[in-house]
Design an enzyme around this catalytic site. Structure first.
Site, short mmCIF file in Angstrom:
data_model
loop_
_atom_site.label_atom_id
_atom_site.label_comp_id
_atom_site.label_asym_id
_atom_site.label_seq_id
_atom_site.Cartn_x
_atom_site.Cartn_y
_atom_site.Cartn_z
N LYS A 166 25.26 39.82 52.50
CA LYS A 166 24.82 40.42 53.91
C LYS A 166 23.40 39.59 54.06
CE LYS A 166 22.13 43.44 52.92
NZ LYS A 166 20.62 43.67 52.57
N LYS B 281 12.68 37.45 53.70
CA LYS B 281 13.54 38.23 52.76
C LYS B 281 14.96 37.48 52.78
CE LYS B 281 15.25 40.60 49.51
NZ LYS B 281 14.98 40.63 47.95
N SER C 76 16.62 45.42 52.86
CA SER C 76 16.62 44.06 53.38
C SER C 76 17.40 43.85 54.61
CB SER C 76 17.35 43.17 52.27
OG SER C 76 16.46 43.12 51.09
P1 NDP Z 1 22.87 50.48 46.73
O1 NDP Z 1 24.11 50.33 47.18
O2 NDP Z 1 22.53 50.92 45.00
O3 NDP Z 1 22.30 52.00 47.37
C1 NDP Z 1 22.39 51.87 48.67
C2 NDP Z 1 21.77 53.30 49.37
O4 NDP Z 1 22.16 53.39 50.77
C3 NDP Z 1 22.15 54.68 48.70
O5 NDP Z 1 21.04 55.55 48.62
C4 NDP Z 1 23.39 55.07 49.50
O6 NDP Z 1 23.78 56.31 49.26
C5 NDP Z 1 22.86 54.64 50.97
N1 NDP Z 1 23.77 54.50 51.75
C6 NDP Z 1 24.71 53.70 51.97
N2 NDP Z 1 25.36 53.83 53.04
C7 NDP Z 1 24.92 54.60 53.61
C8 NDP Z 1 24.95 55.29 54.96
N3 NDP Z 1 26.03 54.93 55.77
N4 NDP Z 1 24.32 56.33 55.42
C9 NDP Z 1 23.23 56.61 54.73
N5 NDP Z 1 23.03 56.24 53.55
C10 NDP Z 1 23.92 55.24 53.21
O7 NDP Z 1 21.77 49.40 47.30
P2 NDP Z 1 20.59 49.09 46.73
O8 NDP Z 1 19.47 50.31 46.43
O9 NDP Z 1 20.71 48.19 45.67
O10 NDP Z 1 19.76 48.23 47.91
C11 NDP Z 1 18.89 48.73 49.02
C12 NDP Z 1 18.49 47.83 49.98
O11 NDP Z 1 17.45 47.22 49.03
C13 NDP Z 1 19.65 46.78 50.45
O12 NDP Z 1 19.33 46.41 51.62
C14 NDP Z 1 19.47 45.51 49.43
O13 NDP Z 1 19.79 44.33 49.92
C15 NDP Z 1 17.93 45.41 48.88
N6 NDP Z 1 17.44 44.99 47.56
C16 NDP Z 1 18.15 45.42 46.53
C17 NDP Z 1 17.76 44.91 45.20
C18 NDP Z 1 18.44 45.30 43.92
O14 NDP Z 1 17.96 44.49 42.99
N7 NDP Z 1 19.11 46.27 44.02
C19 NDP Z 1 16.48 43.98 45.32
C20 NDP Z 1 16.02 43.69 46.50
C21 NDP Z 1 16.32 44.34 47.70
P3 NDP Z 1 25.01 56.84 48.50
O15 NDP Z 1 24.00 57.44 47.13
O16 NDP Z 1 25.44 57.93 49.18
O17 NDP Z 1 25.88 55.86 48.26
#
Ligand code: NDP
Length: 298
Positions: A242, A173, A98
């Site tokens: 965010k 979104k 997102s």
């Molecule tokens: P999470 O916080 O669960 O996961 C984030 C992911 O990004 C992990 O794989 C994490 O890796 C990785 N990450 C974080 N920081 C970095 C970095 N600096 N460099 C590389 N990788 C990084 O988030 P979500 O999966 O929940 O969300 C992902 C996206 O989807 C977001 O934009 C969110 O707004 C969107 N979204 C989420 C929903 C939900 O229900 N959860 C619904 C709809 C949209 P690591 O494992 O190392 O922490």
């Protein structure tokens, strides 16, 4: 995916169940910042592990990112181990983060110089929708890129909508999630007052949910997560804050006054400061509970 090689980067709360559908459909390479997570995923789903983003994209026909914000997506592009070091001409790049519309336009421009097509493809439907493969996916892209993206996205979602040019998926979104944020606060405040006034939260929602004030928050999220006291952590409050910030920026850029979204952003900022980075989005209601000295249970 009929022979298409996919790479998925970002196995977070929503990324992992999305990537699991891709693994069922064809060869998949996965990369995640935290290596233990990626090893576990690969074991469970039969995917190949890449040590770096560069390695993940090296033989991919389609690259999918799902990271917290566009900042992390941009950061993954650069450097000797970054995606740009190996992305091949003709590859399709889908960003399911997102993210931020302006950043997406920047990324699309950078990729276009290398013959790589880009679409912003943020998702809605939560982790349950990701597991079921029923996400709504809003795509910002040109027509040709959308036509290529659609069959890949259809593996993860049931409603794939082309909403406009690059950046417009992220804009839509952000507004959707700003509406969610406003709803969470409004339902929380209203229920706190009703409970104090002697109406049970369950009764209040039973009536609201057959009346004009109902919403996804009142019909599903609060009954399942707040009234039960379950408070599951599926979507981080920090990520919703965010999204409200992106929506506020969109209003500013388009010259639309947004006092309501400004206030929602400030309240979610306060909730994030009080509850921390791992709190779930619904926990904003916890703060309303503690400020008003009442528990919303059913
Ligand atoms: P999470 O916080 O669960 O996961 C984030 C992911 O990004 C992990 O794989 C994490 O890796 C990785 N990450 C974080 N920081 C970095 C970095 N600096 N460099 C590389 N990788 C990084 O988030 P979500 O999966 O929940 O969300 C992902 C996206 O989807 C977001 O934009 C969110 O707004 C969107 N979204 C989420 C929903 C939900 O229900 N959860 C619904 C709809 C949209 P690591 O494992 O190392 O922490």
């Amino acid at each position: 995916m009929s022979g298409r090689r996919a790479a998925f980067l970002g196995l977070g709360a929503i990324g992992a169940p999305m990537a699991a559908h891709l693994a069922k459909a064809g060869p998949l390479t996965v990369w995640n910042r935290t290596a233990s997570r990626v090893a576990e995923f690969a074991r469970a789903h039969g995917a190949r592990v890449a040590a770096t983003p560069r390695e993940a994209a090296a033989d991919a026909d389609v690259v999918i990112t799902c990271l917290p914000t566009s900042r992390e997506v941009e950061a993954l592009l650069d450097g000797p181990d970054g995606l740009l070091a190996s992305l091949r001409r003709g590859t399709l790049f889908l960003d399911c983060t997102s993210g931020d519309p302006a950043a997406s336009r920047r990324i699309a421009g950078q990729l276009a110089e290398r013959g790589v097509a880009f679409a912003d493809a943020p998702v809605s439907g939560g982790t349950n929708g990701a597991e079921a493969g029923t996400l709504a996916i809003m795509v910002g892209a040109d027509e040709e890129t959308f036509a290529r993206a659609r069959p890949v996205l259809a593996l993860m979602g049931s409603r794939i909508e082309h909403v406009g040019p690059v950046g417009s998926g992220h804009a839509l979104k952000a507004v959707n999630n700003a509406l969610l944020a406003v709803n969470i606060l409004a339902v929380g405040e209203g229920l706190a007052a009703l409970v104090k006034a002697g109406v049970s939260a369950r009764t209040a929602l039973d009536v609201i949910n057959v009346s004009s004030g109902r919403s996804f928050v009142s019909e599903t999220l609060v009954p399942e997560r707040v009234l039960t006291g379950a408070w599951p952590r599926t979507f981080r409050l920090a990520l919703l804050e965010k999204d409200v910030g992106i929506a506020r920026a969109l209003l500013r850029e388009t010259g639309v006054d947004g006092p309501l979204l400004d206030l929602a952003g400030e309240l979610f900022g306060r909730a994030r400061a009080a509850l921390g980075e791992s709190a779930d989005h619904l926990e904003a209601i916890r703060l309303i509970e503690s400020d008003s000295g009442v528990e919303i249970r059913g």
